[in-house]
Enzyme design. Structure first.
Site, PDB file in Angstrom:
ATOM      1  N   ASP A 178       0.813  -1.211   0.000  1.00 24.79           N
ATOM      2  CA  ASP A 178       0.000   0.000   0.000  1.00 24.79           C
ATOM      3  C   ASP A 178       0.849   1.264   0.000  1.00 24.79           C
ATOM      4  O   ASP A 178       2.067   1.217   0.162  1.00 24.79           O
ATOM      5  CB  ASP A 178      -0.949   0.004   1.215  1.00 24.79           C
ATOM      6  CG  ASP A 178      -0.272  -0.459   2.508  1.00 24.79           C
ATOM      7  OD1 ASP A 178       0.952  -0.235   2.647  1.00 24.79           O
ATOM      8  OD2 ASP A 178      -0.948  -1.025   3.373  1.00 24.79           O
ATOM      9  N   ASN A 185      -7.524  -2.992  14.372  1.00 27.11           N
ATOM     10  CA  ASN A 185      -8.905  -3.316  14.009  1.00 27.11           C
ATOM     11  C   ASN A 185      -8.987  -4.522  13.082  1.00 27.11           C
ATOM     12  O   ASN A 185     -10.034  -4.812  12.506  1.00 27.11           O
ATOM     13  CB  ASN A 185      -9.595  -2.110  13.370  1.00 27.11           C
ATOM     14  CG  ASN A 185      -8.934  -1.667  12.063  1.00 27.11           C
ATOM     15  OD1 ASN A 185      -8.035  -2.323  11.554  1.00 27.11           O
ATOM     16  ND2 ASN A 185      -9.398  -0.548  11.517  1.00 27.11           N
ATOM     17  N   HIS A 237      -7.190  -4.949  10.248  1.00 22.19           N
ATOM     18  CA  HIS A 237      -6.963  -4.720   8.822  1.00 22.19           C
ATOM     19  C   HIS A 237      -5.647  -5.352   8.375  1.00 22.19           C
ATOM     20  O   HIS A 237      -4.716  -5.534   9.160  1.00 22.19           O
ATOM     21  CB  HIS A 237      -7.025  -3.229   8.466  1.00 22.19           C
ATOM     22  CG  HIS A 237      -5.860  -2.395   8.901  1.00 22.19           C
ATOM     23  ND1 HIS A 237      -6.004  -1.201   9.557  1.00 22.19           N
ATOM     24  CD2 HIS A 237      -4.515  -2.546   8.750  1.00 22.19           C
ATOM     25  CE1 HIS A 237      -4.818  -0.670   9.786  1.00 22.19           C
ATOM     26  NE2 HIS A 237      -3.901  -1.474   9.300  1.00 22.19           N
ATOM     27  N   GLU A 273      -9.694  -2.059   5.330  1.00 21.32           N
ATOM     28  CA  GLU A 273     -10.336  -1.719   6.591  1.00 21.32           C
ATOM     29  C   GLU A 273     -11.605  -2.554   6.825  1.00 21.32           C
ATOM     30  O   GLU A 273     -12.183  -3.094   5.872  1.00 21.32           O
ATOM     31  CB  GLU A 273     -10.703  -0.235   6.605  1.00 21.32           C
ATOM     32  CG  GLU A 273      -9.521   0.711   6.482  1.00 21.32           C
ATOM     33  CD  GLU A 273      -8.745   0.879   7.780  1.00 21.32           C
ATOM     34  OE1 GLU A 273      -8.811   0.002   8.648  1.00 21.32           O
ATOM     35  OE2 GLU A 273      -8.070   1.915   7.922  1.00 21.32           O
TER      36      GLU A 273
END
Length: 247
Positions: free
Chosen positions: A67, A136, A138, A143
């Site tokens: 990314d 979280n 990811h 996400e």
């Protein structure tokens, strides 16, 4: 999924580096999927040390990164191309022409993503993908949401991700709100996945990833379906799993 238990972050980093070195030795023309953030920093330090000691050769290696922040270029010290150069590429004999990171300066999201998809296809796909997970759950910048997205896409970063990454910027307001990220399909197509998890702040995410439902609300949970995942985790990351008597 194969587990490799580590006492601490340093031991985890060293063992992952040893795993990657073995993979490179077996296949000098390997395509590595690489990650950024604090988790892989130690691994990259050990890889640089191994190169300096003459025990690994990166000259034929190709890399594709997961990314990049939308809006940040290769000269921005918070960008992921800069991160990879600073922590690994500048210190080993890899050909930078064979290292790929999404183009954060491309404003046309569709173009940036389609071009990166073409790169992944042209290099023949990923042999070994190095992953961390967010608090979280990811992976990459995929996400929590309602679906798993297959290919490279533009992501609106979650508030929890912005807060977690704010430590790298002057303030949370400076954290880019979007990023280009490989999709879950890209990650799952890798022949092997190395998952690195360290710290108590990742313990719940790791528990949910391994023992929770397979759900896009915890993107990393999709790894339960991959047939070749090696998990490297330290004691802190495993704390909830141990508390529940699952180890």
């Amino acid at each position: 999924m194969r587990f490799v238990y580590c006492k601490n972050y340093d031991e985890m980093s060293k063992k992952i580096a040893e795993d990657l070195i073995q993979e490179i030795r077996q296949n000098p023309e390997i395509v590595l999927g690489l990650a950024t953030g604090s988790t892989p920093e130690g691994t990259y330090e050990y890889l640089v040390k191994a190169y300096e000691e003459g025990t690994v050769d990166f000259s034929k290696v190709t890399s594709v990164n997961l990314d990049e922040y939308k809006g940040l270029g290769p000269d921005d010290d918070q960008g992921y191309r800069y991160f990879m150069n600073h922590h690994l590429f500048d210190h080993v004999n890899i050909d930078k022409a064979n290292t790929y990171v999404p183009n954060g300066l491309e404003e046309d999201s569709d173009k940036a993503c389609s071009e990166y998809e073409a790169i992944i296809e042209n290099v023949g796909g990923i042999d070994v993908q190095l992953l961390g997970i967010g608090g979280n759950g990811h992976i990459g910048f995929n996400e929590p949401g309602e679906i798993f997205i297959k290919g490279t896409h533009c992501v609106d970063l979650a508030e929890s991700t912005l807060k977690a990454n704010a430590r790298f910027f002057d303030s949370i307001d400076d954290v880019p709100k979007q990023a280009y990220s490989m999709g879950v399909g890209n990650i799952m197509s890798a022949k092997k996945v190395i998952l690195a998890v360290s710290g108590k702040n990742k313990a719940q995410a790791l528990y949910d990833t391994l023992y929770g439902d397979i759900t896009p609300k915890v993107q990393a949970s999709i790894l339960q379906l991959h047939n070749n995942v090696v998990l490297y985790a330290d004691e802190d990351a495993l704390s909830i799993i141990k508390e529940k008597g699952l180890l």
